[in-house]
Design a protein around this motif. Structure first.
Motif, mmCIF file in Angstrom:
data_model
loop_
_atom_site.group_PDB
_atom_site.id
_atom_site.type_symbol
_atom_site.label_atom_id
_atom_site.label_comp_id
_atom_site.label_asym_id
_atom_site.label_seq_id
_atom_site.Cartn_x
_atom_site.Cartn_y
_atom_site.Cartn_z
ATOM 1 N N LEU A 67 0.865 -1.188 0.000
ATOM 2 C CA LEU A 67 0.000 0.000 0.000
ATOM 3 C C LEU A 67 0.895 1.229 0.000
ATOM 4 C CD1 LEU A 67 -2.886 -0.431 2.625
ATOM 5 C CD2 LEU A 67 -3.074 -0.507 0.126
ATOM 6 N N VAL A 68 0.467 2.256 -0.743
ATOM 7 C CA VAL A 68 1.155 3.534 -0.662
ATOM 8 C C VAL A 68 0.105 4.554 -0.233
ATOM 9 C CG1 VAL A 68 2.568 5.235 -1.854
ATOM 10 C CG2 VAL A 68 2.622 2.841 -2.587
ATOM 11 N N ILE A 69 0.395 5.272 0.829
ATOM 12 C CA ILE A 69 -0.555 6.268 1.305
ATOM 13 C C ILE A 69 0.083 7.644 1.121
ATOM 14 C CG2 ILE A 69 -1.933 7.068 3.260
ATOM 15 C CD1 ILE A 69 -1.965 4.177 4.249
ATOM 16 N N ASP A 70 -0.540 8.426 0.271
ATOM 17 C CA ASP A 70 -0.004 9.740 -0.089
ATOM 18 C C ASP A 70 -0.567 10.775 0.883
ATOM 19 O OD1 ASP A 70 0.812 12.068 -1.230
ATOM 20 O OD2 ASP A 70 0.243 11.518 -3.281
ATOM 21 N N LEU A 71 0.242 11.133 1.857
ATOM 22 C CA LEU A 71 -0.241 12.026 2.909
ATOM 23 C C LEU A 71 -0.469 13.453 2.407
ATOM 24 C CD1 LEU A 71 1.899 10.818 5.955
ATOM 25 C CD2 LEU A 71 -0.365 10.071 5.252
ATOM 26 N N ARG A 72 0.039 13.763 1.220
ATOM 27 C CA ARG A 72 -0.241 15.090 0.651
ATOM 28 C C ARG A 72 -1.727 15.224 0.327
ATOM 29 N NH1 ARG A 72 4.141 14.496 -4.052
ATOM 30 N NH2 ARG A 72 2.789 12.699 -4.296
ATOM 31 N N LYS A 73 -2.353 14.080 0.081
ATOM 32 C CA LYS A 73 -3.772 14.111 -0.272
ATOM 33 C C LYS A 73 -4.675 13.823 0.917
ATOM 34 C CE LYS A 73 -2.964 12.450 -4.961
ATOM 35 N NZ LYS A 73 -3.084 11.248 -5.805
ATOM 36 N N CYS A 74 -4.105 13.334 2.011
ATOM 37 C CA CYS A 74 -4.952 12.920 3.137
ATOM 38 C C CYS A 74 -5.113 14.056 4.120
ATOM 39 C CB CYS A 74 -4.351 11.708 3.843
ATOM 40 S SG CYS A 74 -5.298 11.245 5.297
ATOM 41 N N GLU A 75 -6.356 14.495 4.310
ATOM 42 C CA GLU A 75 -6.622 15.532 5.305
ATOM 43 C C GLU A 75 -7.632 15.000 6.318
ATOM 44 O OE1 GLU A 75 -9.433 14.907 3.797
ATOM 45 O OE2 GLU A 75 -10.258 16.950 3.835
ATOM 46 N N GLY A 76 -7.592 13.657 6.494
ATOM 47 C CA GLY A 76 -8.433 13.037 7.529
ATOM 48 C C GLY A 76 -9.916 13.276 7.318
ATOM 49 N N CYS A 77 -10.303 13.696 6.118
ATOM 50 C CA CYS A 77 -11.689 14.032 5.775
ATOM 51 C C CYS A 77 -12.212 15.205 6.618
ATOM 52 C CB CYS A 77 -12.620 12.822 5.875
ATOM 53 S SG CYS A 77 -12.289 11.562 4.608
ATOM 54 N N VAL A 78 -11.299 15.968 7.279
ATOM 55 C CA VAL A 78 -11.801 17.067 8.116
ATOM 56 C C VAL A 78 -12.274 18.258 7.274
ATOM 57 C CG1 VAL A 78 -10.428 16.516 10.166
ATOM 58 C CG2 VAL A 78 -9.516 18.099 8.481
ATOM 59 N N ARG A 265 10.364 -4.246 8.145
ATOM 60 C CA ARG A 265 10.186 -4.055 6.701
ATOM 61 C C ARG A 265 8.708 -4.033 6.290
ATOM 62 N NH1 ARG A 265 14.071 -7.991 6.577
ATOM 63 N NH2 ARG A 265 12.945 -9.326 5.133
ATOM 64 N N PRO A 266 8.011 -2.990 6.699
ATOM 65 C CA PRO A 266 6.587 -2.900 6.363
ATOM 66 C C PRO A 266 6.381 -2.791 4.858
ATOM 67 C CG PRO A 266 7.190 -1.260 8.016
ATOM 68 C CD PRO A 266 8.457 -1.828 7.469
ATOM 69 N N ARG A 267 5.238 -3.217 4.395
ATOM 70 C CA ARG A 267 4.887 -3.072 2.988
ATOM 71 C C ARG A 267 3.915 -1.907 2.785
ATOM 72 N NH1 ARG A 267 4.850 -8.454 -0.336
ATOM 73 N NH2 ARG A 267 7.086 -8.835 -0.359
ATOM 74 N N VAL A 268 3.803 -1.066 3.799
ATOM 75 C CA VAL A 268 2.986 0.134 3.642
ATOM 76 C C VAL A 268 3.926 1.326 3.625
ATOM 77 C CG1 VAL A 268 1.198 1.579 4.662
ATOM 78 C CG2 VAL A 268 1.004 -0.901 4.777
ATOM 79 N N TRP A 269 3.858 2.080 2.529
ATOM 80 C CA TRP A 269 4.732 3.247 2.365
ATOM 81 C C TRP A 269 3.919 4.511 2.514
ATOM 82 C CZ3 TRP A 269 9.989 2.885 1.542
ATOM 83 C CH2 TRP A 269 10.478 1.596 1.251
ATOM 84 N N TYR A 270 4.564 5.535 3.061
ATOM 85 C CA TYR A 270 3.918 6.836 3.197
ATOM 86 C C TYR A 270 4.691 7.869 2.395
ATOM 87 C CZ TYR A 270 1.257 4.834 7.030
ATOM 88 O OH TYR A 270 0.410 4.054 7.779
ATOM 89 N N ILE A 271 3.947 8.719 1.704
ATOM 90 C CA ILE A 271 4.563 9.872 1.056
ATOM 91 C C ILE A 271 4.276 11.068 1.956
ATOM 92 C CG2 ILE A 271 4.409 11.422 -0.928
ATOM 93 C CD1 ILE A 271 3.888 8.814 -2.572
ATOM 94 N N PRO A 272 5.350 11.714 2.459
ATOM 95 C CA PRO A 272 5.133 12.753 3.468
ATOM 96 C C PRO A 272 4.266 13.892 2.950
ATOM 97 C CG PRO A 272 7.432 12.713 2.745
ATOM 98 C CD PRO A 272 6.762 11.521 2.143
ATOM 99 N N GLY A 273 3.454 14.453 3.816
ATOM 100 C CA GLY A 273 2.572 15.537 3.443
ATOM 101 C C GLY A 273 1.603 15.818 4.557
#
Lengths: 309, 459
Positions: A67-78, A265-273
């Motif tokens: 999984l790749v989670i792009d934190l630049r796009k995640c605003e927690g739905c707030v 060695r997690p298989r979940v990556w985060y893109i900082p943001g």
């Protein structure tokens, strides 16, 4: 950049095998002569850490899910004034028992003072501490690199929960409520319904959906398309609208993983943001709203839930 | 005093509890049965409604049950382990205390083994451990080590009961119920005191003494590795195995002292459990206590010096925060005070030793709790701190486990003498033989390697 993503997978195998051997040797030495005749059968049963080697399997490519989670796009739905859609999608997809969040969106206030949101699914570690400590092999890693739980074998000792450095696991402290008809649903570790008292639960990367060629529920329902399902074998990832070359995407965006220093060695990556792509400001400290349960969202068990199996 | 009268007096004293039952004994049994009854009710409630009736939740996944598990495993160290070391080194003063030490181990191990089952979410699937057991799991190491230690301890206890049981079989014939007499004949395995039988017994005992020491060490090491094999702050420590082993010796020795004082009073054993026994055990307690202090210091110094992020949080909560009363209270009352009391002749009085040894074990229980709970409460990611307050169910089961420990001891001492009569007599005979032929004893000295000659003179 390429080596960042593919190497840990490749080089990891030698280490894993030797570690397993070492652990087995220590175990055998400590087990005293009493247990000696049992060893072969016990080792035979310990199919827990399946090899994560990329390779062909009959009828197609053996995927290596990530999984790749792009934190630049995640605003927690707030900014939408809603509870996190990913968590709610997960809740309805799996009828996640009350009080549990298999995918939890956390509010993080960094030391630098800025605020961002961090969705935490199971990390699907390549070196999973939970799998190692399970006394009965109830939690195991599939060939596709997903850690599953066999709820028909789990004894509820919670050693895996103590071992998980991410707090990704939950326990059914009492009998969870199941949707009508769940009693007759075909249970499988990929789609663990009905839920059972006294067993451990967690995100299993929607194994029943990926097998069917679908995105995990969280990725599909994310309104910002911040969650990508990736495949290390083909070096590709998609959030349902965009398709990217996984290694390039991770490298160019300085992706990181949680607690990399532990060697899990997690298989979940985060893109900082910090949700900037949806106009979230670092000073906006609004907390995510509590996700609604599957009951509140009115989820029912239907054919689509049963997935590919 | 003549030897004959000494032996008669021993039998008179030691066999009295086996034949006469006081009203106080029944009252005590009633208390224990009530305690255990409440525990069973609580456990039934837990079986019905799940572990939700405990105070444990997804962050603090272990609580009182696992603390008790570690505590009882520690207490179990005392007996068989110390008894084996004293026998091997030929310490004559061991004779009156070995039986009590060994049954303490067995009773503690029974409760220790029950605790993880009580803690299981699916006790109905306990057989899965045998069906699918994986040797990579520290929990399986525990199951193997504890069941091995229990088996070995029962065999070890049993071996030294054989001759005593034969004495009871012969002596009590007609005095006790037929069933009980049959138990004695069964346990005595046809023991007639023949030289051949003595030879076999010594051989078996010699083997058991040797293997029980490493088994004891493995138990406490693998218990620590349940914690040590994780990534958690406060648990991921390389010194955990020896730390736990030394802690277990400290806790176990204190339990032995407590029980000796209690049984001495209740069964009037003042002539056999003398000042010397308490003095020697106090020395052991001081040594183990200081060793444990040293490990505690090394543990906290190394994590406190570096103050890695999660370690810092943990240390703050332990030393300054929420858990600080437990930590400092346990440190002062469970370690410093009892060690000082045991170290000086002035304070090495029976009442102070009783209080001190009980304080040691309260302190050690608290130590188990603050190993288990605060580490689990730590937020692993930006979570909230976990909170844990034991529920009445957990408290009732815990009290019942102590009741079970006491019950096993009480029942055992109703069936078999708490002081090994034949071993005492054997010791006196050896002493007498030496006194009557001192030159022979000297001549045998340098050539023989059997343990009996070692500390015999001191006895």
């Amino acid at each position: 950049m390429d080596s960042d993503t593919s190497d840990p997978n490749q080089s990891g195998e030698a280490g894993k095998i030797s570690r397993r051997r070492l652990l087995a040797l220590i175990g055998v030495a400590g087990a005293a002569a009493v247990a000696a005749p049992l060893v072969p059968s016990m080792m035979g049963k310990s199919t827990g850490t399946a090899s994560g080697e990329a390779g062909k399997k009959a009828g197609g490519v053996l995927r290596q899910w990530t999984l790749v989670i792009d934190l630049r796009k995640c605003e927690g739905c707030v900014t939408q004034d809603k509870p996190p859609a990913c968590t709610e999608a997960c809740n309805t997809e799996h009828f996640v028992p009350a009080g549990q969040q298999w995918l939890r969106v956390m509010n993080v206030k960094s030391e630098a003072g800025h605020t961002y949101y961090l969705p935490r699914p199971c990390m699907q570690c390549e070196n999973p501490p939970c799998v190692k400590v399970c006394p009965v092999g109830a939690t195991y890693r599939t060939e596709e690199g997903v850690t599953l739980i066999n709820h028909e074998r789990c004894i509820g000792c919670r050693m895996c929960m103590a071992a998980c450095p991410y707090g990704a696991r939950s326990f059914n402290w009492n009998q969870p409520q199941n949707p009508p008809g769940a009693t007759f649903a075909k249970y499988s570790p990929e789609f663990p319904v009905p839920h059972r008292q006294g067993t451990v639960e967690k995100c299993m990367l929607c194994a029943h959906r990926t097998a069917d060629g679908k995105l995990p529920a969280c990725a599909e329902k994310c309104p910002m398309k911040a969650i990508y399902l990736g495949d290390l074998t083909e070096d590709i990832a998609t959030n349902g609208t965009d398709i990217v070359k996984l290694s390039t995407f991770l490298g160019e965006n300085s992706a990181y993983r949680l607690k990399e220093e532990l060697g899990t060695r997690p298989r979940v990556w985060y893109i900082p943001g910090h949700g900037q792509e949806y106009g979230h400001h670092v000073g906006d400290e609004r907390a995510t709203q509590n996700p609604r349960s599957w009951q509140e969202l009115g989820a029912t068990l239907d054919k689509t839930h049963e997935g590919g199996k | 005093m003549t030897t004959a009268s000494r032996e008669e007096r021993l039998e008179e004293t030691v066999y009295r509890p086996l034949l006469h039952t006081s009203r106080a004994w029944y009252a005590w049994m009633a208390v224990l049965v009530v305690l255990m009854g409440v525990g069973f009710v609580a456990y039934y409630e837990q079986l019905q409604r799940g572990l939700a009736v405990t105070g444990m939740r997804d962050t603090v996944v272990w609580g009182l049950y696992i603390s008790n598990f570690v505590f009882f495993s520690g207490v179990s160290m005392s007996g068989t382990f110390i008894s084996a070391i004293l026998r091997i080194t030929g310490a004559e003063w061991r004779r009156p205390i070995t039986r009590l030490a060994e049954i303490t181990t067995v009773s503690a191990l029974l409760m220790c083994g029950l605790m993880p089952i009580v803690d299981m979410g699916r006790p109905d699937r306990v057989a899965n451990i045998l069906l699918y057991g994986r040797l990579e799991s520290p929990l399986l190491w525990d199951i193997l080590a504890i069941s091995t230690y229990l088996t070995a301890s029962v065999i070890y206890l049993f071996l030294f009961i054989i001759p005593d049981s034969a004495l009871l079989r012969d002596k009590f014939a007609g005095k006790v119920s037929g069933l009980r007499h049959r138990v004695y004949s069964l346990v005595s395995l046809g023991w007639q005191g023949l030289p051949e039988q003595h030879r076999h017994l010594e051989r078996g005992a010699g083997i058991m003494m040797l293997i029980i020491i490493p088994i004891g060490v493995t138990v406490h090491s693998v218990v620590s590795w349940i914690f040590g094999m994780t990534y958690r702050a406060g648990w991921a420590s390389t010194i955990f195995a020896p730390y736990f082993a030394v802690g277990a010796l400290y806790s176990g020795t204190a339990m032995l002292i407590t029980l000796m004082i209690i049984f001495r009073k209740v069964y009037h054993l003042e002539e056999y459990l003398t000042e010397k026994h308490f003095r020697y055990l106090s020395y052991l307690l001081v040594v183990f206590g200081i060793g444990y202090l040293y490990f505690t210091f090394a543990e906290y110094l190394t994590i406190g010096y570096k103050l890695a992020s999660e370690d810092k949080l943990l240390l703050e909560s332990l030393l300054l925060g929420k858990y600080s009363p437990l930590v400092w209270g346990g440190f002062f009352f469970g370690q410093i005070l009892p060690i000082i009391w045991a170290a000086f002749r002035r304070t090495r009085t029976i009442p102070l030793m009783l209080i001190g040894s009980i304080l040691v074990n309260i302190g050690m229980w608290i130590k188990r709790f603050i190993i288990v709970v605060p580490t689990l409460s730590l937020p692993l990611l930006p979570y909230d701190w976990g909170v844990y307050t034991p529920s009445w169910v957990e408290i009732a089961v815990t009290v019942a486990s102590f009741g079970g420990f006491a019950l096993t001891l009480t029942l055992f001492t109703k069936l078999f003498p708490i002081i090994p009569v034949w071993e005492m007599k054997e010791g006196w005979e050896q002493e007498k033989a030496k006194q009557s032929a001192p030159s022979a004893g000297l001549a045998a000295g340098p050539t023989t390697l059997t343990p009996q000659t070692g500390g015999a003179r001191n006895g």
